[in-house]
Structures are given as structure tokens and as C-alpha cells.
Design a protein around this motif. Structure first.
Motif, mmCIF file in Angstrom:
data_model
loop_
_atom_site.group_PDB
_atom_site.id
_atom_site.type_symbol
_atom_site.label_atom_id
_atom_site.label_comp_id
_atom_site.label_asym_id
_atom_site.label_seq_id
_atom_site.Cartn_x
_atom_site.Cartn_y
_atom_site.Cartn_z
ATOM 1 N N LYS A 101 0.833 -1.201 0.000
ATOM 2 C CA LYS A 101 0.000 0.000 0.000
ATOM 3 C C LYS A 101 0.873 1.259 0.000
ATOM 4 O O LYS A 101 1.881 1.332 0.717
ATOM 5 N N PRO A 102 0.494 2.281 -0.766
ATOM 6 C CA PRO A 102 1.271 3.534 -0.740
ATOM 7 C C PRO A 102 1.149 4.268 0.599
ATOM 8 O O PRO A 102 2.068 4.974 1.004
ATOM 9 N N LEU A 103 0.004 4.093 1.256
ATOM 10 C CA LEU A 103 -0.205 4.661 2.592
ATOM 11 C C LEU A 103 -0.984 3.652 3.415
ATOM 12 O O LEU A 103 -2.049 3.184 2.997
ATOM 13 N N ILE A 104 -0.455 3.319 4.580
ATOM 14 C CA ILE A 104 -1.093 2.348 5.473
ATOM 15 C C ILE A 104 -1.807 3.112 6.582
ATOM 16 O O ILE A 104 -1.179 3.889 7.311
ATOM 17 N N ARG A 105 -3.102 2.900 6.697
ATOM 18 C CA ARG A 105 -3.898 3.555 7.745
ATOM 19 C C ARG A 105 -4.397 2.495 8.719
ATOM 20 O O ARG A 105 -5.091 1.548 8.320
ATOM 21 N N ILE A 106 -4.045 2.674 9.984
ATOM 22 C CA ILE A 106 -4.409 1.726 11.044
ATOM 23 C C ILE A 106 -5.164 2.471 12.133
ATOM 24 O O ILE A 106 -4.743 3.557 12.549
ATOM 25 N N TRP A 107 -6.250 1.886 12.587
ATOM 26 C CA TRP A 107 -7.051 2.506 13.653
ATOM 27 C C TRP A 107 -6.994 1.628 14.891
ATOM 28 O O TRP A 107 -7.404 0.479 14.872
ATOM 29 N N HIS A 108 -6.484 2.207 15.973
ATOM 30 C CA HIS A 108 -6.558 1.583 17.298
ATOM 31 C C HIS A 108 -7.749 2.207 18.014
ATOM 32 O O HIS A 108 -7.667 3.329 18.528
ATOM 33 N N ALA A 109 -8.879 1.510 18.034
ATOM 34 C CA ALA A 109 -10.110 2.013 18.643
ATOM 35 C C ALA A 109 -10.162 1.602 20.110
ATOM 36 O O ALA A 109 -10.042 0.424 20.432
ATOM 37 N N GLY A 110 -10.322 2.589 20.998
ATOM 38 C CA GLY A 110 -10.239 2.308 22.429
ATOM 39 C C GLY A 110 -8.792 2.043 22.815
ATOM 40 O O GLY A 110 -8.476 1.030 23.432
ATOM 41 N N CYS A 111 -7.912 2.976 22.455
ATOM 42 C CA CYS A 111 -6.466 2.747 22.581
ATOM 43 C C CYS A 111 -5.946 2.850 24.008
ATOM 44 O O CYS A 111 -4.790 2.536 24.268
ATOM 45 N N SER A 112 -6.781 3.332 24.938
ATOM 46 C CA SER A 112 -6.370 3.508 26.327
ATOM 47 C C SER A 112 -5.101 4.365 26.388
ATOM 48 O O SER A 112 -4.999 5.365 25.687
#
Length: 282
Positions: free
Chosen positions: A107-118
Motif C-alpha cells: 500500500k502507498p499509505l497504510i492507515r491503522i485505527w486503534h479504537a479504544g487505545c487507552s
């Protein structure tokens, strides 16, 4: 003997009506919606807070929650607290390292979501994995939580030095090949994580109960959060994750959480059953 609020004194006794009053006050006065949280977990944590502060009546507790901003922040922190650490469940991170990140590398840009990351330990863990895979420079790690206090901890990246031994062991078990001490600087009894790790972080408050999708991601991690929600809210959050994942994106949940029997189950296939990772196929 009962006091004027109808409670035995001591201790204060809460029933469903009192919990509903608290939940409605939180929505009306502060905009926090905890109605979909597991009622047993919610009640247990409210009892704990009342016991710690030795409230003599429900009215006293309710008044403080309505009008004391500092106490509100403490209440939210108590209700939403999650036990976390860096590279928690090392085999999970080993699978991310060996099986998931290579699939995202093109991927040219990697988007990661940590939901409820504390307090951010898992986000820093992911940043280390990405750096060691030479992917951090083209990644954005969105870290969200309902509680702004824990986001401040994540933003600072300062943790007790006593944690480093356990985190170092977790890192090695997760396939780490470096000396973990290269990722932090010790100062007395605290450790400051390398600030270059957080340069790719986007930290923001986000309420899984009421807020909507805000981007499209290749990977969403929400580990050990859904267990605190009732079934309707779990379904709502899983629908949000489905909406927020691109096709062939990955969803990672906690060890006691599952997509099985959910409304979105047919849109995903398991990648790693033991580690609760799914891939979106529809």
C-alpha cells in the motif's frame, strides 16, 4: 435503617433506576453515553468508585458527578479503564509481524485505527512493528479513546520504568530481534518511549457509541473493549468497523471477543482463529 434517599446507610445500595439516573445525567450534562455498556460491569465500577470515596448517599454522588469536572474525568477513567501493556499477548503481535504486515506492505499509505487505545501501549507496539518492517514512514496510526486523560498519557509516551522488563520480554516473544532498550530512555523511575515512534500518530477522542466513521483503514484493532458492551452496542460497533474497513482490510479483536453470530459475520473470514483476526471479503 434507610436514609432519605431510600438506601441502607451504610452502605449505599444501587438498583437499576439509580443506574439509569446516572446514565441519563451523563448524557444530559456531559454528552457521555454509557447506556450500551455491560450493566453488570458498569454497576460494579460505580460501586467501586462510591466505596473508594465513601459516599453516604446517592444524592451526594449524583451531585458531584453533575457539577465537578474533575470528578467526571475520574469517573470516565474508572468506567472505561482497560488493562493494557506493550506487546500484550505476544503471539498476536508475532502473527501481525509475519502474516498481516507483509500483505499491507504494498500500500502507498497504510492507515491503522486503534479504537479504544487507552494509554497507548498497543499503538507504540504497532509503531515498533512497522519500523522494523520499514513501513512506519508510510503509515498513519489513528489512536482514539473516549477518555481524553488516557490520550494525554499516550501523547507523552512516559510509563513506569518497572514495566520495561515485562515489555522487553513480550517484545522478544513477539519476534523482536533488537534490544528493546533502544526504544526508550530511562529517567529515574520513568521511561520515555522514542518520540519518533509517535510522529505517525493521530490521537483523538472518539466515542464508539455515538461517533461515526472518519476514514477508511487497512487494519482496525479494538482489543478487549467489546466485552464491556451489551449485545446491541457490540453490533453497532462492529457495523462501524465494517463501514470503516476497506475491502480486504483486517479486523483484530480481543481473545474473548468474536464476530461469530454478528450481523457482519458473513462479510469476514478468519485469518487467524486463535488470535481473533478477520479479513473483510465483502
Amino acid at each position: 435503617m434507610k436514609n432519605i434517599d431510600g438506601f441502607h446507610n451504610p452502605p449505599v445500595v444501587l438498583d437499576d433506576e439509580h443506574i439509569n439516573i446516572i446514565l441519563n445525567d451523563l448524557i444530559e450534562y456531559h454528552g457521555y453515553d454509557f447506556r450500551g455498556y455491560s450493566r453488570s460491569s458498569l454497576t460494579r465500577r460505580i460501586y467501586r468508585l462510591m466505596s473508594l470515596d465513601k459516599y453516604a448517599s446517592f444524592a451526594e454522588f449524583r451531585f458531584r458527578l453533575r457539577y465537578d469536572e474533575g470528578f467526571l474525568n475520574r469517573f470516565v477513567e474508572e468506567i472505561t479503564v482497560n488493562v493494557t501493556e506493550m506487546f500484550r499477548d505476544p503471539e498476536f503481535y508475532r502473527v501481525l509481524r509475519s502474516d498481516i504486515l507483509p500483505l499491507m506492505a504494498t500500500k502507498p499509505l497504510i492507515r491503522i485505527w486503534h479504537a479504544g487505545c487507552s494509554t497507548g501501549e498497543e499503538v507504540y507496539s504497532m509503531a515498533i512493528l512497522l519500523r522494523e518492517a520499514n513501513l512506519l514512514h508510510k503509515s498513519l496510526l489513528y489512536a482514539t479513546d473516549i477518555n481524553p486523560v488516557v490520550l494525554d498519557v499516550a501523547r507523552e509516551g512516559i510509563y513506569p520504568l518497572t514495566q520495561m522488563k515485562t515489555w522487553s520480554e513480550n517484545y522478544i516473544l513477539a519476534g523482536g530481534k533488537q534490544d528493546f532498550s533502544r526504544y526508550y530512555t530511562a529517567n529515574y523511575d520513568r521511561a520515555k518511549l522514542d518520540s519518533t515512534l509517535s510522529e505517525r500518530f493521530v490521537l483523538s477522542t472518539h466515542n464508539l457509541v455515538s461517533d461515526r466513521s472518519f476514514n477508511e483503514f487497512q487494519l482496525i484493532l479494538c482489543r478487549n473493549v467489546l466485552i464491556y458492551f451489551d449485545k446491541p452496542l457490540q453490533e453497532q460497533v462492529l457495523a462501524l468497523f465494517d463501514e470503516s474497513l476497506e475491502s480486504l482490510g483486517f479486523l483484530a479483536l480481543g481473545t474473548k471477543e468474536t464476530l461469530k453470530f454478528s450481523a457482519v459475520a458473513n462479510k469476514f473470514q478468519p485469518v487467524e482463529r486463535d488470535q481473533k483476526i478477520w479479513r473483510k471479503i465483502a
